[in-house]
Design a protein around this motif. Structure first.
Motif, short mmCIF file in Angstrom:
data_model
loop_
_atom_site.label_atom_id
_atom_site.label_comp_id
_atom_site.label_asym_id
_atom_site.label_seq_id
_atom_site.Cartn_x
_atom_site.Cartn_y
_atom_site.Cartn_z
N LEU A 17 -3.99 -4.23 -7.55
CA LEU A 17 -5.09 -3.55 -8.40
C LEU A 17 -4.54 -1.85 -8.56
O LEU A 17 -5.18 -1.38 -9.03
N GLY A 18 -3.15 -1.60 -7.97
CA GLY A 18 -2.67 -0.26 -7.67
C GLY A 18 -3.13 0.57 -6.61
O GLY A 18 -2.80 1.68 -6.64
N TYR A 19 -3.87 0.08 -5.77
CA TYR A 19 -4.36 0.90 -4.54
C TYR A 19 -3.39 0.94 -3.57
O TYR A 19 -2.66 0.12 -3.33
N SER A 20 -3.21 2.32 -2.90
CA SER A 20 -2.37 2.37 -1.77
C SER A 20 -3.24 1.97 -0.40
O SER A 20 -4.42 2.37 -0.15
N VAL A 21 -2.50 0.82 0.24
CA VAL A 21 -3.41 0.26 1.29
C VAL A 21 -2.61 0.39 2.77
O VAL A 21 -1.53 0.04 2.77
N ARG A 22 -3.37 0.58 3.77
CA ARG A 22 -3.06 0.44 4.97
C ARG A 22 -3.84 -0.47 5.73
O ARG A 22 -5.23 0.01 5.93
#
Length: 84
Positions: A17-22
């Motif tokens: 969905l285009g989110y930066s995730v950690r």
């Protein structure tokens, strides 16, 4: 869907969905990282081994970090959980 499968698939879904995730394996791992400085939102399980999601929320607030949190759980809701 099992809790483990949900935890493993959620980061991939958010990235699509285009989110930066950690993703972190525990609240303690997140607290020990530098990532909390750049975190804009947390998605936390209410029931985790070690520090729970609400425990992490309290710890962040005590440190003066007010990060928006979305709580999720695969466990049945108990009255004590509603107090979050």
């Amino acid at each position: 869907m099992t809790a483990n499968r949900f935890r493993e698939s959620l980061p991939d879904l958010l990235r699509e969905l285009g989110y930066s995730v950690r993703a972190f394996s525990s609240a303690e791992e997140f607290l020990a990282s530098d990532w909390r400085r750049w975190t804009r939102c947390l998605i936390l399980d209410i029931v985790m081994p070690g520090m729970t999601g609400p425990d992490l929320q309290q710890e962040l607030m005590a440190r003066g970090q007010e990060i928006p949190i979305i709580f999720v759980t695969a466990h049945l809701m108990r009255p004590s959980v509603h107090a979050c």
